[in-house]
Design an enzyme around this catalytic site. Structure first.
Site, short mmCIF file in Angstrom:
data_model
loop_
_atom_site.label_atom_id
_atom_site.label_comp_id
_atom_site.label_asym_id
_atom_site.label_seq_id
_atom_site.Cartn_x
_atom_site.Cartn_y
_atom_site.Cartn_z
N ARG A 158 -2.93 3.20 27.46
CA ARG A 158 -2.81 3.22 28.91
C ARG A 158 -4.08 3.79 29.56
O ARG A 158 -4.53 4.88 29.20
CB ARG A 158 -1.60 4.09 29.30
CG ARG A 158 -1.38 4.24 30.78
CD ARG A 158 -0.91 2.95 31.40
NE ARG A 158 -0.60 3.11 32.82
CZ ARG A 158 -0.26 2.10 33.60
NH1 ARG A 158 -0.17 0.86 33.11
NH2 ARG A 158 -0.01 2.30 34.88
N GLU A 170 28.27 19.06 17.39
CA GLU A 170 28.34 19.89 16.18
C GLU A 170 27.96 21.34 16.46
O GLU A 170 27.22 21.98 15.71
CB GLU A 170 27.52 19.28 15.04
CG GLU A 170 28.18 18.00 14.58
CD GLU A 170 27.74 17.47 13.24
OE1 GLU A 170 27.47 18.27 12.33
OE2 GLU A 170 27.68 16.25 13.11
N SER A 173 24.34 24.85 21.75
CA SER A 173 23.28 25.85 21.53
C SER A 173 23.84 27.27 21.66
O SER A 173 23.42 28.19 20.95
CB SER A 173 22.14 25.64 22.53
OG SER A 173 21.51 24.41 22.25
C1 FAD Z 1 28.76 11.74 21.78
C2 FAD Z 1 29.60 12.82 21.15
C3 FAD Z 1 30.02 12.70 19.83
C4 FAD Z 1 30.85 13.67 19.27
N1 FAD Z 1 31.35 13.47 17.99
C5 FAD Z 1 32.31 14.31 17.53
C6 FAD Z 1 32.99 14.04 16.29
O1 FAD Z 1 32.69 13.07 15.60
N2 FAD Z 1 33.99 14.88 15.92
C7 FAD Z 1 34.36 15.96 16.64
O2 FAD Z 1 35.28 16.67 16.25
N3 FAD Z 1 33.73 16.26 17.82
C8 FAD Z 1 32.73 15.46 18.27
N4 FAD Z 1 32.10 15.73 19.47
C9 FAD Z 1 32.51 16.91 20.24
C10 FAD Z 1 31.47 18.01 20.30
O3 FAD Z 1 31.33 18.62 19.05
C11 FAD Z 1 31.91 18.98 21.41
O4 FAD Z 1 31.71 18.32 22.65
C12 FAD Z 1 31.16 20.29 21.39
O5 FAD Z 1 31.52 21.02 20.25
C13 FAD Z 1 31.43 21.11 22.63
O6 FAD Z 1 32.78 21.21 22.89
P1 FAD Z 1 33.33 20.92 24.39
O7 FAD Z 1 32.77 19.62 24.80
O8 FAD Z 1 34.80 21.07 24.37
O9 FAD Z 1 32.69 22.03 25.27
P2 FAD Z 1 33.31 23.49 25.57
O10 FAD Z 1 33.71 24.13 24.30
O11 FAD Z 1 34.33 23.37 26.64
O12 FAD Z 1 32.04 24.25 26.15
C14 FAD Z 1 31.58 24.06 27.47
C15 FAD Z 1 30.35 24.98 27.67
O13 FAD Z 1 30.75 26.35 27.53
C16 FAD Z 1 29.94 26.98 26.54
N5 FAD Z 1 30.74 28.00 25.86
C17 FAD Z 1 31.99 27.86 25.29
N6 FAD Z 1 32.37 29.03 24.74
C18 FAD Z 1 31.35 29.91 24.95
C19 FAD Z 1 31.16 31.30 24.62
N7 FAD Z 1 32.07 32.00 23.92
N8 FAD Z 1 30.01 31.89 24.99
C20 FAD Z 1 29.06 31.19 25.69
N9 FAD Z 1 29.20 29.89 26.04
C21 FAD Z 1 30.33 29.27 25.67
C22 FAD Z 1 29.53 25.86 25.60
O14 FAD Z 1 28.38 26.20 24.85
C23 FAD Z 1 29.26 24.74 26.61
O15 FAD Z 1 27.99 24.90 27.18
C24 FAD Z 1 31.23 14.80 20.03
C25 FAD Z 1 30.77 14.94 21.34
C26 FAD Z 1 30.00 13.96 21.91
C27 FAD Z 1 29.59 14.12 23.36
#
Ligand code: FAD
Length: 386
Positions: free
Chosen positions: A273, A368, A371
């Site tokens: 570019r 999984e 952060s």
């Molecule tokens: C595309 C995709 C594929 C996935 N594939 C799979 C799969 O194959 N199998 C499976 O089982 N799951 C799967 N997941 C789920 C994924 O592992 C979860 O979305 C993830 O673990 C977060 O859980 P949650 O979305 O319920 O968020 P929540 O647990 O509701 O968390 C929301 C926010 O609060 C924060 N938080 C929660 N508790 C605390 C604390 N004690 N201290 C500070 N911060 C906190 C979290 O870090 C996050 O920022 C997938 C998700 C996506 C989007």
């Protein structure tokens, strides 16, 4: 101490690099745009033995290890993350629980077909009301002694590989009873696809990973044999924690690949570019951005390989896996942002791989274990208990 890959690992790396470049790169953009699962690419990955990489040959595997899996994931994700997550979920979430905790019969029944890519396995832990707090599982499985079956009710959300035409099973966590102190006994149970009462919703409309399969699952009086229990009753939560510890290394390798892919694309683009009569890469501001991106990708690679080596050697690796996952996912997002910036307006166009990388990077800080969860794990390993 030699950080270079052994010849067999280097050969695998080169083979997957070539495959990603020659087979995945030319086709994946169209699948991504159409939000379509790339069956023909996944079939080819199966033929190459990628789904069997870390499993013994007696179960149809390639006799490799977790390092081999990480190498393949990194090379795939340098080009595309949808195919990489399909492999990651198929191996480390789908097949690994059966390999680690299954009976000999369960392994012989499921592993050969999963290793060849004929069928995909999925891992159902997350529920609509609980992802990070996976111990809060609400799905239940009740013993029906009269029929010798588990009766499962509940739902799971965001489950990768759960609804493709070749999905063979989903391993789900469910509450199967209570401990004397009232806490739930969480167990893992294999639910074959097509079991009556087990339904998969239409795929989610996602921000990224658009050529991968993610769905919500519902269990309405789903009956499976008692023999489908995976490992001991009440050990399901502990089993899945182990699987997630390992899976973090795999996700970290994938994130490293994305971070490196951003470097690859940026170097190429910065040389082609032109602005102000010369390649944009002649500006030190651009060179320095790319140098920093390369540094981050390199350090991420050192991190996941260190965690994988500890796992392969049978040493503790929990903290290193969390460090690697936290770091690599952070730098994947950073590199994707910078790569898009280097591409200017074209970086915002979906036809450019960096646009896909940008969209695919954010989930790496969430899936999984977020952060925040990685920081909690690291702090615990440092002795904090609250
Ligand atoms: C595309 C995709 C594929 C996935 N594939 C799979 C799969 O194959 N199998 C499976 O089982 N799951 C799967 N997941 C789920 C994924 O592992 C979860 O979305 C993830 O673990 C977060 O859980 P949650 O979305 O319920 O968020 P929540 O647990 O509701 O968390 C929301 C926010 O609060 C924060 N938080 C929660 N508790 C605390 C604390 N004690 N201290 C500070 N911060 C906190 C979290 O870090 C996050 O920022 C997938 C998700 C996506 C989007």
């Amino acid at each position: 101490m030699d950080h270079r890959l052994a010849p067999e690992h280097e050969e695998l790396r080169r083979t997957v690099e070539e495959f990603a470049h020659d087979v995945v790169a030319p086709k994946i953009g169209d699948y991504y745009e159409r939000h379509e699962f790339p069956y023909e690419i996944v079939r080819e990955m199966g033929r190459m033995g990628l789904f069997g990489l870390p499993f013994p040959e007696e179960y149809g595997g390639m006799g490799g290890d977790y390092l081999a899996l990480g190498i393949a994931l990194e090379e795939l994700a340098r080009v595309d993350s949808s195919v990489a997550i399909t492999l990651e979920a198929g191996v480390s979430l789908g097949a690994m629980p059966v390999y680690r905790f299954g009976t000999e019969e369960q392994k012989r029944e499921w592993l050969p077909r999963m290793c060849s890519g004929e069928i995909l396995g999925a891992f159902g832990l997350t529920e609509p009301e609980g992802g990070s707090d996976a111990g809060g599982t609400k799905t239940t499985a009740v013993r029906d002694e009269a029929t010798g079956e588990w009766v499962i009710n509940g739902s799971k959300c965001f489950i990768t590989n759960s609804g493709t035409d070749i999905t063979g099973l989903v391993t789900v966590t469910a509450v199967t009873g209570r401990k004397p102190d009232g806490r739930p006994l969480i167990s893992s149970i294999i639910v074959p696809s097509g079991t009556p009462g087990f339904t998969v919703a239409a795929p989610y409309s996602k921000v990224g990973w658009n050529a991968s399969d993610t769905r919500e699952l519902a269990f309405d009086d789903v009956r499976v044999p008692l023999a489908n229990l995976l490992g001991e009753e009440g050990r399901g939560y502990a089993q899945f924690l182990r699987i997630l510890d390992e899976g973090r290394i795999a996700i970290s390798a994938l994130a490293t690949g994305l971070a490196q892919g951003c470097v690859d694309e940026s170097v190429k683009y910065a040389k082609e570019r032109h602005a102000f009569g010369r390649p944009i890469g002649d500006n030190q501001a651009i060179q320095f951005k790319i140098a920093d991106m390369e540094m981050r990708a390199h350090m991420a690679r050192v991190g996941w390989r260190d965690a994988a080596s500890r796992l392969v050697l049978g040493e503790p690796f929990k903290k290193e896996a969390a460090l690697a996952k936290l770091y690599s996912s952070t730098v994947a997002v950073d590199n994707a942002r910078e790569a898009t910036q280097i591409h200017g307006g074209y970086g915002f166009m979906n036809e450019y791989p960096v646009a896909r990388m940008w969209r695919d990077s954010k989930i790496l800080e969430i899936g999984e274990g977020t952060s925040e969860v990685q920081r909690m794990l690291i702090a615990r390993e440092l002795g904090f208990t609250a």
